[in-house]
Design a protein around this motif. Structure first.
Motif, PDB file in Angstrom:
ATOM      1  N   GLU A 165      -4.152  -2.207  -5.956  1.00  0.00           N
ATOM      2  CA  GLU A 165      -3.446  -2.844  -4.956  1.00  0.00           C
ATOM      3  C   GLU A 165      -3.921  -4.034  -4.503  1.00  0.00           C
ATOM      4  OE1 GLU A 165       0.239  -2.455  -3.632  1.00  0.00           O
ATOM      5  OE2 GLU A 165      -0.856  -0.325  -4.137  1.00  0.00           O
TER       6      GLU A 165
ATOM      7  N   ARG B  69      -5.572   8.713   3.194  1.00  0.00           N
ATOM      8  CA  ARG B  69      -5.730   9.429   2.123  1.00  0.00           C
ATOM      9  C   ARG B  69      -6.658  10.312   2.092  1.00  0.00           C
ATOM     10  NH1 ARG B  69      -3.817   4.616  -1.956  1.00  0.00           N
ATOM     11  NH2 ARG B  69      -1.452   5.006  -1.563  1.00  0.00           N
TER      12      ARG B  69
ATOM     13  N   LEU C 219       2.965   8.380   0.803  1.00  0.00           N
ATOM     14  CA  LEU C 219       1.867   7.163   0.594  1.00  0.00           C
ATOM     15  C   LEU C 219       0.511   8.271   0.543  1.00  0.00           C
ATOM     16  CD1 LEU C 219       2.211   4.288   0.740  1.00  0.00           C
ATOM     17  CD2 LEU C 219       1.868   4.182   3.102  1.00  0.00           C
ATOM     18  N   ARG C 220       0.398   8.705   1.189  1.00  0.00           N
ATOM     19  CA  ARG C 220      -0.990   9.627   1.636  1.00  0.00           C
ATOM     20  C   ARG C 220      -1.339  10.240   0.197  1.00  0.00           C
ATOM     21  NH1 ARG C 220      -4.280  13.353   4.032  1.00  0.00           N
ATOM     22  NH2 ARG C 220      -3.002  15.147   3.472  1.00  0.00           N
TER      23      ARG C 220
ATOM     24  N   ARG D 211      -0.386   9.069  -2.802  1.00  0.00           N
ATOM     25  CA  ARG D 211      -0.350   8.169  -4.035  1.00  0.00           C
ATOM     26  C   ARG D 211       0.990   8.489  -4.612  1.00  0.00           C
ATOM     27  NH1 ARG D 211      -5.688   6.451  -3.934  1.00  0.00           N
ATOM     28  NH2 ARG D 211      -7.010   7.989  -3.399  1.00  0.00           N
TER      29      ARG D 211
ATOM     30  N   LEU E 276       3.312   7.091  -3.756  1.00  0.00           N
ATOM     31  CA  LEU E 276       4.321   5.809  -3.406  1.00  0.00           C
ATOM     32  C   LEU E 276       3.342   4.661  -3.103  1.00  0.00           C
ATOM     33  CD1 LEU E 276       7.155   5.256  -2.768  1.00  0.00           C
ATOM     34  CD2 LEU E 276       6.820   5.540  -0.229  1.00  0.00           C
ATOM     35  N   ARG E 277       3.512   3.630  -4.024  1.00  0.00           N
ATOM     36  CA  ARG E 277       2.464   2.491  -3.699  1.00  0.00           C
ATOM     37  C   ARG E 277       2.998   1.769  -2.386  1.00  0.00           C
ATOM     38  NH1 ARG E 277       1.429  -1.330  -8.837  1.00  0.00           N
ATOM     39  NH2 ARG E 277       0.282  -2.172  -7.415  1.00  0.00           N
ATOM     40  N   GLU E 278       1.933   1.141  -1.795  1.00  0.00           N
ATOM     41  CA  GLU E 278       2.254   0.450  -0.290  1.00  0.00           C
ATOM     42  C   GLU E 278       3.329  -0.610  -0.424  1.00  0.00           C
ATOM     43  OE1 GLU E 278      -0.630   1.023  -1.611  1.00  0.00           O
ATOM     44  OE2 GLU E 278      -2.229   0.768  -0.430  1.00  0.00           O
TER      45      GLU E 278
END
Lengths: 243, 130
Positions: free
Chosen positions: A175, A233, B24-25, B27, B29-31
Motif C-alpha cells: 500500500e 491489524r 480491513l484488520r 487483510r 480488504l485493502r485500504e
C-alpha cells in the motif's frame, strides 16, 4: 568467514532513474567492497535497467509498476532465497550516502532494523506544515510501540537483519506509505528490535520534497490511516522462529 | 420516530463499520477499497444518532423529503464504488495482458537457449515424437 559486506545485499528500487542510477550503483560498488547490488526496475519506461546493468548491478525488471513496497518485497525474497544476511534499502536518486552503510550494518548487531534518520542532528533536511505534523505524529506513535526513540520513521534508508528479512519476504505491505509506516508497525508488533543511526541526506537529483499545503494535508490523512490500519491489524509471526 | 427505528438505524450503521473494519484488520480488504464503505458507514452513523442533522442537510441542499437525501447519497456512494471497481478491473486486465506477453517472450528466450544447448528446443522435440 565472509565479511559483513559480502553477506549484504543493497536493494535499490528504481522508477525512471536512468539519469542517476548508474552513478549511484557505481558509487555503491566502489565505496562498499564485496557488497552485492540488486536494482529493482519498477516498471520504468526509460533505460533504467540497461544503465544499472552496465554499472555492474544485478537487475530485476518488474513487468509493471508495483510501488516501492512491491519492489522491496521482491528484494527481500531475492535476499532470502540467495542466503543474504542483511538487506540495505538505498534510493536510486542519490540522496543516500553509501558511506553510511557500514554504520547501519554495525548497528544491526543489536537490532533487526536500523533506520538512517534524517533529522537526528546531522545534515540539513527540513520540512514544514502538515507534512511535519504527520512525521511528528508517526515518530511519537511508532517510538512508543517499538520501545525506542525514533525521529524519522518515513526514511527510505534502512538496513534489515536476518529476522527482518524472514518477516518481510513473506509480509511486506504494498500500500502507499505502507512500505515505511506499516512495515515498521508490523516489525515492532512481531517483536523485532528497531534502532536508528543519524545520517546526512544529499540534495535529490530531481527536485525537493513538496510543500504544497493540500498535498501535505492529504499526506497527513493517508499517513494517519496507514498508521491506524497497521495498529489494528493482528501481529504476524516471523517464519522460521520458534513458536 | 419510534425508539425501535432509532435503534435500528444506529445498529445498522455500526454493523457496516464493524464489518468493514474487521475485514480491513484481517487483510481481506485493502485500504483503497474500504474508503467509500467507511464514508458510508460514518455518514449513516451520524444520521442515525442525530436524525436532526439529516433534516438540516436536506433543507440545506433543498431536498423536501429527508429520506430522499438518504437515497440520493446512497446511490451516489454505490455509483462511486462501481466506478472504482470498473477502473480497477481495467487496470487488472492491462496487467494480466502484460504478464501474458512477458511469459510468451520468456518462453521464446528459453527455447532459444535450449536450441543453443541441445540443438533442439522443447517444441521441435515434441514434433519429432509424433
Amino acid at each position: 568467514m565472509p565479511t559483513p559486506l559480502e553477506q549484504t545485499l543493497i536493494v535499490m528500487p528504481a522508477l525512471n532513474e536512468e539519469a542517476s542510477v548508474s552513478a549511484v550503483v557505481s558509487e555503491v560498488l566502489r565505496t562498499l567492497r564485496g557488497v552485492s547490488c540488486l536494482v529493482i526496475d519498477d516498471g520504468s519506461t526509460d533505460n533504467t535497467a540497461v544503465a544499472a546493468s552496465r554499472a555492474g548491478a544485478d537487475v530485476a525488471q518488474l513487468p509493471y509498476n508495483l510501488g516501492v513496497g512491491g519492489a522491496m518485497r521482491l528484494g527481500f525474497r531475492f535476499a532470502r532465497d540467495n542466503g543474504f544476511e542483511n538487506v540495505v534499502q538505498v534510493d536510486s536518486d542519490g540522496q543516500h550516502d553509501p558511506s553510511a552503510v557500514p554504520d547501519l550494518l554495525n548497528a544491526l548487531a543489536d537490532a533487526d532494523i536500523v533506520i538512517g534518520a534524517r533529522f537526528a542532528g546531522y545534515g540539513s533536511y527540513r520540512v514544514r506544515g502538515p507534512r511535519r505534523w504527520a512525521m511528528s505524529l508517526l515518530s511519537v506513535v511508532i517510538s512508543r510501540i517499538s520501545g525506542t526513540k525514533l525521529t524519522d520513521t518515513t526514511s527510505g534508508f534502512k538496513a534489515m537483519g536476518p529476522r527482518a528479512i524472514a518477516l518481510f519476504s513473506s509480509n511486506y505491505p504494498a500500500e502507499y506509505l505502507g512500505d515505511t509506516i506499516e512495515a515498521l508497525v508490523i516489525a515492532a508488533k512481531a517483536g523485532l528490535r528497531i534502532a536508528q543511526v543519524p545520517t546526512a541526506m544529499r540534495e535529490r537529483a530531481g527536485g525537493r520534497p513538496s510543500h504544497n499545503p493540500i498535498k501535505s494535508a492529504v499526506y497527513l490523512g493517508r499517513a494517519t490511516l496507514a498508521l491506524l490500519v497497521g495498529l489494528i491489524r493482528p501481529s504476524t509471526a516471523i517464519p522460521g522462529d520458534e513458536p | 420516530m419510534t425508539i425501535a427505528s432509532y435503534v435500528l438505524g444506529v445498529v445498522a450503521a455500526l454493523l457496516v463499520l464493524v464489518i468493514v473494519i474487521e475485514m480491513l484488520r484481517r487483510r481481506r480488504l485493502r485500504e483503497r477499497h474500504a474508503f467509500w464503505w467507511l464514508v458510508a458507514g460514518v455518514l449513516a452513523l451520524i444520521a442515525g444518532i442525530f436524525p436532526t442533522t439529516l433534516a438540516w442537510a436536506a433543507q440545506l441542499v433543498g431536498v423536501q423529503l429527508p429520506t430522499n437525501l438518504i437515497f440520493f447519497v446512497g446511490i451516489a456512494i454505490l455509483f462511486l464504488v462501481c466506478l472504482q471497481h470498473a477502473t480497477e478491473l481495467t487496470a487488472l486486465e492491462a496487467k494480466t495482458r502484460t504478464l501474458a506477453e512477458q511469459s510468451a517472450m520468456q518462453d521464446l528466450r528459453i527455447r532459444e537457449l535450449e536450441q543453443q544447448m541441445n540443438g533442439r528446443d522443447r517444441l521441435s522435440a515434441r514434433r519429432d515424437e509424433n
